[in-house]
Design an enzyme around this catalytic site. Structure first.
Site, PDB file in Angstrom:
ATOM      1  N   GLY A  95      -5.820   5.414 -21.679  1.00  0.00           N
ATOM      2  CA  GLY A  95      -6.941   4.481 -21.650  1.00  0.00           C
ATOM      3  C   GLY A  95      -7.129   3.649 -22.896  1.00  0.00           C
ATOM      4  O   GLY A  95      -8.060   2.849 -22.950  1.00  0.00           O
ATOM      5  N   GLU A 103      -5.693   3.796 -13.240  1.00  0.00           N
ATOM      6  CA  GLU A 103      -4.504   4.634 -13.474  1.00  0.00           C
ATOM      7  C   GLU A 103      -4.717   6.041 -12.912  1.00  0.00           C
ATOM      8  O   GLU A 103      -3.808   6.623 -12.317  1.00  0.00           O
ATOM      9  CB  GLU A 103      -4.201   4.707 -14.972  1.00  0.00           C
ATOM     10  CG  GLU A 103      -3.674   3.398 -15.529  1.00  0.00           C
ATOM     11  CD  GLU A 103      -3.549   3.383 -17.034  1.00  0.00           C
ATOM     12  OE1 GLU A 103      -2.723   2.616 -17.544  1.00  0.00           O
ATOM     13  OE2 GLU A 103      -4.282   4.129 -17.721  1.00  0.00           O
TER      14      GLU A 103
HETATM   15  C1  5RP Z   1      -3.739   2.002 -20.452  1.00  0.00           C
HETATM   16  C2  5RP Z   1      -3.003   3.244 -20.816  1.00  0.00           C
HETATM   17  C3  5RP Z   1      -1.635   3.072 -21.385  1.00  0.00           C
HETATM   18  O1  5RP Z   1      -0.720   3.663 -20.525  1.00  0.00           O
HETATM   19  C4  5RP Z   1      -1.607   3.730 -22.733  1.00  0.00           C
HETATM   20  O2  5RP Z   1      -2.615   3.116 -23.539  1.00  0.00           O
HETATM   21  C5  5RP Z   1      -0.257   3.579 -23.415  1.00  0.00           C
HETATM   22  O3  5RP Z   1       0.014   2.235 -23.644  1.00  0.00           O
HETATM   23  P1  5RP Z   1       1.308   1.768 -24.455  1.00  0.00           P
HETATM   24  O4  5RP Z   1       2.503   2.124 -23.623  1.00  0.00           O
HETATM   25  O5  5RP Z   1       1.093   0.284 -24.614  1.00  0.00           O
HETATM   26  O6  5RP Z   1       1.289   2.497 -25.797  1.00  0.00           O
HETATM   27  O7  5RP Z   1      -3.450   4.346 -20.645  1.00  0.00           O
HETATM   28  O8  5RP Z   1      -5.025   2.332 -19.960  1.00  0.00           O
END
Ligand code: 5RP
Length: 225
Positions: A95, A103
């Site tokens: 998140g 998600e």
């Molecule tokens: C979005 C999420 C993403 O999956 C999490 O923040 C990871 O993001 P990233 O791959 O850009 O590091 O939970 O709500």
């Protein structure tokens, strides 16, 4: 490319088979997978994607991946997503990218949830990076803040450029400040009982596999049966 040298995004393609309904996560790791899946689709793979955010839907369309709304599929074969923290039991915090509610809905509708991360996301205990994102209804934002404080959870509504972040669902994100979380599932239940909370970024017991991008190639962690 040998198996050992595959990136997590490319290795995740092994979890997808022709005809699958595929949940498409949000964020950089999920985007890398969407691009890799798009290449396979253009080469003839037949799948339909269920995106977890407007941003992912837009990217998937650019990558020629046919999309379905969640309402229009009976179930999802596999969802590929990123995460912000992963503990040794494969519990997650998600998140930081503000898409946690969609998600979680998509993950819960999926037979398998596969998570792509870099090694910096692996923690001994959830909470090590200091926050849990919680989506709250704007009408209840102030009362939620007081409920969280009464539970010993300080924090703040997330802002960008001086404006409150608004999710695809029209809600706010409250980032609860935390340290080590002793019982993630219990804290998730507790937070979800606060009126106005839509969902939390704690994904306890949901991930089936985590693919960790290492220099030598992606490493697979599987949840113990
Ligand atoms: C979005 C999420 C993403 O999956 C999490 O923040 C990871 O993001 P990233 O791959 O850009 O590091 O939970 O709500």
């Amino acid at each position: 490319m040998t198996d050992e040298k595959k990136s997590a995004a490319v290795l995740a393609l092994d979890f997808v088979k022709d005809g699958d309904i595929v949940g498409l996560g949000t964020g950089r790791a999920a985007n890398a997978f969407v691009r890799a899946l798009g290449e396979r689709v253009r080469a003839g793979l037949s799948v339909r994607g269920v995106p977890t955010s407007q941003a992912t839907a837009e990217l998937a369309r650019e990558c020629s991946i046919p999309l379905s709304a969640l309402d229009d599929v009976a179930s999802i074969d596999v969802t590929i997503d990123g995460a912000d923290e992963v503990d040794p039991q494969l519990n997650l915090i998600k998140g930081y990218g503000a898409a946690l509610v969609r998600e979680k809905i998509v993950a819960a509708a999926s037979r398998r949830l596969v998570i792509l991360v870099g090694p910096e996301k692996l923690v001994d205990v959830l909470g090590q990076r200091g926050r849990i994102p919680v989506e709250v209804i704007p009408f209840g934002a102030a009362t939620c803040t007081r409920h969280f404080a009464a539970m010993g959870l300080d924090g703040a509504l997330r802002e960008e450029n001086g404006n409150k972040v608004v999710t695809d669902n029209g809600n706010y994100i409250f980032d609860c400040s935390v340290r080590a979380i002793a019982d993630p599932a219990a804290l998730d239940r507790q937070l979800c009982c606060v009126p106005g909370v839509v969902g939390t970024g704690i994904f306890a017991g949901m991930a089936d596999a985590v693919l960790v991008d290492e220099e030598s190639g992606a490493r697979v962690l599987r949840r113990a049966a």
